[in-house]
Design an enzyme around this catalytic site. Structure first.
Site, PDB file in Angstrom:
ATOM      1  N   ASP A 239       3.756  -2.300  -4.180  1.00 20.55           N
ATOM      2  CA  ASP A 239       4.495  -1.488  -5.145  1.00 20.55           C
ATOM      3  C   ASP A 239       5.376  -2.378  -6.018  1.00 20.55           C
ATOM      4  O   ASP A 239       6.321  -2.992  -5.516  1.00 20.55           O
ATOM      5  CB  ASP A 239       5.351  -0.458  -4.389  1.00 20.55           C
ATOM      6  CG  ASP A 239       5.888   0.626  -5.306  1.00 20.55           C
ATOM      7  OD1 ASP A 239       5.749   0.480  -6.536  1.00 20.55           O
ATOM      8  OD2 ASP A 239       6.425   1.623  -4.792  1.00 20.55           O
ATOM      9  N   ASP A 240       5.047  -2.459  -7.287  1.00 21.78           N
ATOM     10  CA  ASP A 240       5.820  -3.234  -8.268  1.00 21.78           C
ATOM     11  C   ASP A 240       5.682  -4.756  -8.115  1.00 21.78           C
ATOM     12  O   ASP A 240       6.544  -5.507  -8.568  1.00 21.78           O
ATOM     13  CB  ASP A 240       7.329  -2.877  -8.250  1.00 21.78           C
ATOM     14  CG  ASP A 240       7.615  -1.449  -8.663  1.00 21.78           C
ATOM     15  OD1 ASP A 240       6.666  -0.683  -8.905  1.00 21.78           O
ATOM     16  OD2 ASP A 240       8.814  -1.083  -8.739  1.00 21.78           O
TER      17      ASP A 240
ATOM     18  N   CYS B 293       4.461   4.298 -10.911  1.00 16.93           N
ATOM     19  CA  CYS B 293       3.873   4.624  -9.602  1.00 16.93           C
ATOM     20  C   CYS B 293       2.924   5.813  -9.578  1.00 16.93           C
ATOM     21  O   CYS B 293       1.739   5.674  -9.263  1.00 16.93           O
ATOM     22  CB  CYS B 293       4.984   4.875  -8.593  1.00 16.93           C
ATOM     23  SG  CYS B 293       5.982   3.430  -8.255  1.00 16.93           S
TER      24      CYS B 293
ATOM     25  N   ARG C  87      -1.202   5.634  -8.994  1.00 11.36           N
ATOM     26  CA  ARG C  87      -1.805   5.995  -7.700  1.00 11.36           C
ATOM     27  C   ARG C  87      -2.838   7.101  -7.859  1.00 11.36           C
ATOM     28  O   ARG C  87      -3.872   7.120  -7.183  1.00 11.36           O
ATOM     29  CB  ARG C  87      -0.701   6.423  -6.726  1.00 11.36           C
ATOM     30  CG  ARG C  87       0.060   5.234  -6.204  1.00 11.36           C
ATOM     31  CD  ARG C  87       1.497   5.525  -5.839  1.00 11.36           C
ATOM     32  NE  ARG C  87       2.233   4.277  -5.907  1.00 11.36           N
ATOM     33  CZ  ARG C  87       2.411   3.446  -4.882  1.00 11.36           C
ATOM     34  NH1 ARG C  87       1.979   3.771  -3.691  1.00 11.36           N
ATOM     35  NH2 ARG C  87       3.035   2.306  -5.039  1.00 11.36           N
TER      36      ARG C  87
ATOM     37  N   LYS D  78       3.534   4.352   1.057  1.00 10.30           N
ATOM     38  CA  LYS D  78       4.044   5.233   0.001  1.00 10.30           C
ATOM     39  C   LYS D  78       2.905   6.042  -0.611  1.00 10.30           C
ATOM     40  O   LYS D  78       1.918   5.484  -1.067  1.00 10.30           O
ATOM     41  CB  LYS D  78       4.721   4.384  -1.068  1.00 10.30           C
ATOM     42  CG  LYS D  78       5.163   5.173  -2.286  1.00 10.30           C
ATOM     43  CD  LYS D  78       5.988   4.271  -3.184  1.00 10.30           C
ATOM     44  CE  LYS D  78       6.125   4.833  -4.574  1.00 10.30           C
ATOM     45  NZ  LYS D  78       6.896   3.929  -5.442  1.00 10.30           N
TER      46      LYS D  78
ATOM     47  N   HIS E 279       3.407   9.227  -2.916  1.00 14.59           N
ATOM     48  CA  HIS E 279       3.879   9.498  -4.289  1.00 14.59           C
ATOM     49  C   HIS E 279       2.903  10.314  -5.143  1.00 14.59           C
ATOM     50  O   HIS E 279       2.862  10.170  -6.367  1.00 14.59           O
ATOM     51  CB  HIS E 279       4.268   8.198  -5.016  1.00 14.59           C
ATOM     52  CG  HIS E 279       5.496   8.397  -5.862  1.00 14.59           C
ATOM     53  ND1 HIS E 279       6.051   7.392  -6.623  1.00 14.59           N
ATOM     54  CD2 HIS E 279       6.248   9.508  -6.080  1.00 14.59           C
ATOM     55  CE1 HIS E 279       7.096   7.875  -7.274  1.00 14.59           C
ATOM     56  NE2 HIS E 279       7.238   9.146  -6.960  1.00 14.59           N
TER      57      HIS E 279
ATOM     58  N   SER F 258       9.184   7.265  -3.716  1.00 10.65           N
ATOM     59  CA  SER F 258       9.751   5.913  -3.795  1.00 10.65           C
ATOM     60  C   SER F 258      10.944   5.744  -2.866  1.00 10.65           C
ATOM     61  O   SER F 258      11.659   6.702  -2.561  1.00 10.65           O
ATOM     62  CB  SER F 258      10.185   5.599  -5.231  1.00 10.65           C
ATOM     63  OG  SER F 258       9.056   5.574  -6.064  1.00 10.65           O
TER      64      SER F 258
ATOM     65  N   HIS G 182       9.101  -2.762  -4.228  1.00 13.09           N
ATOM     66  CA  HIS G 182       9.905  -1.815  -5.001  1.00 13.09           C
ATOM     67  C   HIS G 182      11.362  -1.921  -4.543  1.00 13.09           C
ATOM     68  O   HIS G 182      11.637  -2.094  -3.356  1.00 13.09           O
ATOM     69  CB  HIS G 182       9.363  -0.398  -4.742  1.00 13.09           C
ATOM     70  CG  HIS G 182       9.869   0.649  -5.684  1.00 13.09           C
ATOM     71  ND1 HIS G 182      11.158   1.140  -5.606  1.00 13.09           N
ATOM     72  CD2 HIS G 182       9.269   1.313  -6.702  1.00 13.09           C
ATOM     73  CE1 HIS G 182      11.318   2.061  -6.560  1.00 13.09           C
ATOM     74  NE2 HIS G 182      10.194   2.184  -7.232  1.00 13.09           N
TER      75      HIS G 182
ATOM     76  N   ASP H  67       0.494  -1.464  -7.679  1.00 10.75           N
ATOM     77  CA  ASP H  67       0.391  -0.254  -8.508  1.00 10.75           C
ATOM     78  C   ASP H  67       0.803  -0.434  -9.964  1.00 10.75           C
ATOM     79  O   ASP H  67       0.367   0.297 -10.842  1.00 10.75           O
ATOM     80  CB  ASP H  67       1.207   0.894  -7.891  1.00 10.75           C
ATOM     81  CG  ASP H  67       2.710   0.648  -7.951  1.00 10.75           C
ATOM     82  OD1 ASP H  67       3.139  -0.527  -8.011  1.00 10.75           O
ATOM     83  OD2 ASP H  67       3.470   1.626  -7.922  1.00 10.75           O
ATOM     84  N   ASN H  68       1.695  -1.387 -10.211  1.00  6.19           N
ATOM     85  CA  ASN H  68       2.132  -1.656 -11.593  1.00  6.19           C
ATOM     86  C   ASN H  68       2.890  -2.975 -11.614  1.00  6.19           C
ATOM     87  O   ASN H  68       3.155  -3.562 -10.567  1.00  6.19           O
ATOM     88  CB  ASN H  68       2.992  -0.511 -12.156  1.00  6.19           C
ATOM     89  CG  ASN H  68       4.156  -0.126 -11.277  1.00  6.19           C
ATOM     90  OD1 ASN H  68       4.185   0.955 -10.697  1.00  6.19           O
ATOM     91  ND2 ASN H  68       5.131  -1.007 -11.125  1.00  6.19           N
TER      92      ASN H  68
ATOM     93  N   LYS I  92       6.710  -3.488 -15.566  1.00  8.49           N
ATOM     94  CA  LYS I  92       6.611  -2.081 -15.171  1.00  8.49           C
ATOM     95  C   LYS I  92       7.126  -1.145 -16.264  1.00  8.49           C
ATOM     96  O   LYS I  92       8.170  -1.399 -16.860  1.00  8.49           O
ATOM     97  CB  LYS I  92       7.440  -1.878 -13.899  1.00  8.49           C
ATOM     98  CG  LYS I  92       7.570  -0.436 -13.441  1.00  8.49           C
ATOM     99  CD  LYS I  92       8.399  -0.360 -12.167  1.00  8.49           C
ATOM    100  CE  LYS I  92       8.556   1.076 -11.695  1.00  8.49           C
ATOM    101  NZ  LYS I  92       9.236   1.167 -10.402  1.00  8.49           N
TER     102      LYS I  92
HETATM  103 MG    MG Z   1       5.345   1.019  -8.525  1.00 10.76          MG
END
Ligand code: MG
Length: 460
Positions: free
Chosen positions: A50-51, A90, A94, A147, A149, A172, A226, A278-279, A299
């Site tokens: 994540d991130d 996010c 996803r 996660k 989300h 998150s 994240h 994810d980003n 992001k």
């Molecule tokens: Mg993310």
């Protein structure tokens, strides 16, 4: 346009269709005859950070974050340098991975709210077919860890979207309180985040051990890096990069545990592991955010730093070691690729944005992907075709600055200029014209889904 099957119809259809073909090996019913079936259905592990930014791993050039296990995965497998996620934040990212469809189609993106929140009433609609649901008729054991989300209300949880079990946080880790769920039950609130990576990893290893003799799909979506950042005691204050480095180094340890488990159980040669994020990095978090390396922005933004990600594919004996590919791919491609490798039917090919990139993974052909669409919320901001990327609208990732319409669009050659610095629009009206036609074709075949992100729980 063909109407989309609902989930129940699809599962019935896929199960019956495959049974009637008598397919037991790995061959896509859509391409039967074109491919040799695999003797055994492969296992799939998707590790989704994540991130994590394009520049945050040793093998992608970070000078002070140590990621020996991920680097080894790349050395033994395939590293991609032009791999994109479905959105720069996010929830929509996803949704794209899980369905093989741009989030605009499922309604999992919005111009009102960028992601789902604890007071959101929406989630991934039942009518969407997830990777887990697509694999279910092929007798896959399925688990989601980490996660989610894609909706925290019971009807949207992983256990209602094709996963046999779930262990993780529903949104998150900066949204309070972040409960920890075991299947659909809250077992800790707020979750103790210092031990999340460790506990996720233990569950992942347990799931693989339990299902070593049947095909499985593990979707392992880490909570980190994240913000807020947490590392367990074994990793805290160890990285030269500080806390962000500690967190990424613990994720790397986790990857090593998964790979070791696959070797120990002699599953490595029958398991495809895909690693990505994810980003892009959350740059406004400064030292607590990651790095997009040489890419522009991070992001929340449709410049490449927001949506181009590290991607490593590992499958000993099937994927040739030590490859670096400049071909284009996307998390949108996971669903059709895994379906193809598992001999599972696609939900509805006409409604998918994903493509089967298994030829590129296995070295039997090129990646079919040549175009990528960059949405922010429900608006198309930019398009990449081949090496060229045109930005019709630009906007900074966060903050008050609004949209800037670009007419003519900004045009960058991502081969010459991966940092998107030098606008060459004036010299290439032909390229802009070609991209404009691509956009028109895309919009012609687009029906936006009902906005799921704008829905709020009454009174909240
Ligand atoms: Mg993310």
């Amino acid at each position: 346009m063909k109407p989309k099957m609902n989930r129940r119809e699809f599962i019935k259809f896929a199960g019956a269709g495959v049974a009637s073909l008598g397919v037991s090996g790995c061959v896509s019913p859509n391409e039967a005859g074109d491919k040799k079936p695999l003797a055994k259905k492969p296992n799939f592990v998707v590790i989704f950070c994540d991130d994590l930014g394009y520049g945050d791993l040793g093998v992608y050039g970070h000078p002070t974050i140590r990621t020996p296990n991920i680097d080894k995965m790349a050395a033994e497998g395939q590293k991609w340098t032009n791999f994109y996620v479905a959105a720069s934040v996010c929830t929509p990212s996803r949704a794209g991975l899980m369905t093989g469809r741009l989030p605009i189609r499922s309604g999992m993106c919005s111009d009102k709210r960028r992601v789902l929140f604890p007071n959101s009433a929406g989630g991934l609609p039942k009518s969407e077919v997830t990777i887990a649901e697509a694999l279910k008729p092929q007798s896959y054991a399925t688990m989601c860890i980490g996660k989610w989300h894609l909706g925290h209300l019971p009807q949207y949880l992983p256990t209602r979207h094709g996963f046999d079990s779930y262990f993780g946080i529903p949104y998150s880790n900066d949204m309070k309180p972040s409960p920890l769920l075991d299947n659909e039950k809250t077992i800790e609130e707020p979750a103790d985040q210092t031990t999340l990576t460790k506990r996720y990893t233990e569950r992942a290893v347990g799931f693989i051990e339990k299902n070593k003799s049947k095909p499985f799909f593990l979707y392992f979506a880490h909570t980190f890096p994240h913000v807020p950042l947490f590392a367990s005691n074994a990793f805290k204050d160890k990285s030269t990069r500080g806390l962000y480095g500690d967190v990424v180094e613990e994720l790397d340890w986790s990857v090593g545990e998964i790979v070791d488990t696959l070797h120990r159980l002699k599953l490595a040669e029958n398991t495809l592991v895909l690693f990505t994020s994810d980003n892009g990095p959350w740059l406004i978090m400064k030292l607590n955010g990651g790095s997009a390396g040489l890419l522009r922005e991070g992001k929340g933004c449709t410049f490449d730093g927001g949506m181009r990600e590290p991607f490593i594919a590992w499958w000993p004996g099937k994927i040739k070691p030590g490859q670096v590919t400049q071909e284009m791919g996307s998390t949108l491609d996971f669903l059709p690729t895994l379906c193809s490798l598992a001999g599972a039917k696609l939900p509805d090919e006409n409604m998918l944005d994903g493509m089967d990139i298994s030829p590129a993974l296995l070295g039997t052909g090129p990646s079919p992907r040549n175009v990528m669409f960059f949405y922010r919320g429900a608006k198309l901001y930019a398009i990449r075709k081949g090496r060229y990327k045109a930005h019709y609208i630009t906007r900074s990732a966060y903050g008050k600055g609004g949209e800037t319409k670009q007419d003519p669009p900004l045009l960058f050659h991502l081969g010459h200029d991966p940092a998107e610095k030098y606008n060459i629009a004036e010299k290439h009206p032909d390229v802009i014209d070609d991209i404009r036609k691509e956009v028109a074709l895309h919009l012609l075949n687009l029906t936006p889904g009902e906005d799921q992100l704008a829905k709020r729980i009454a009174g909240k």
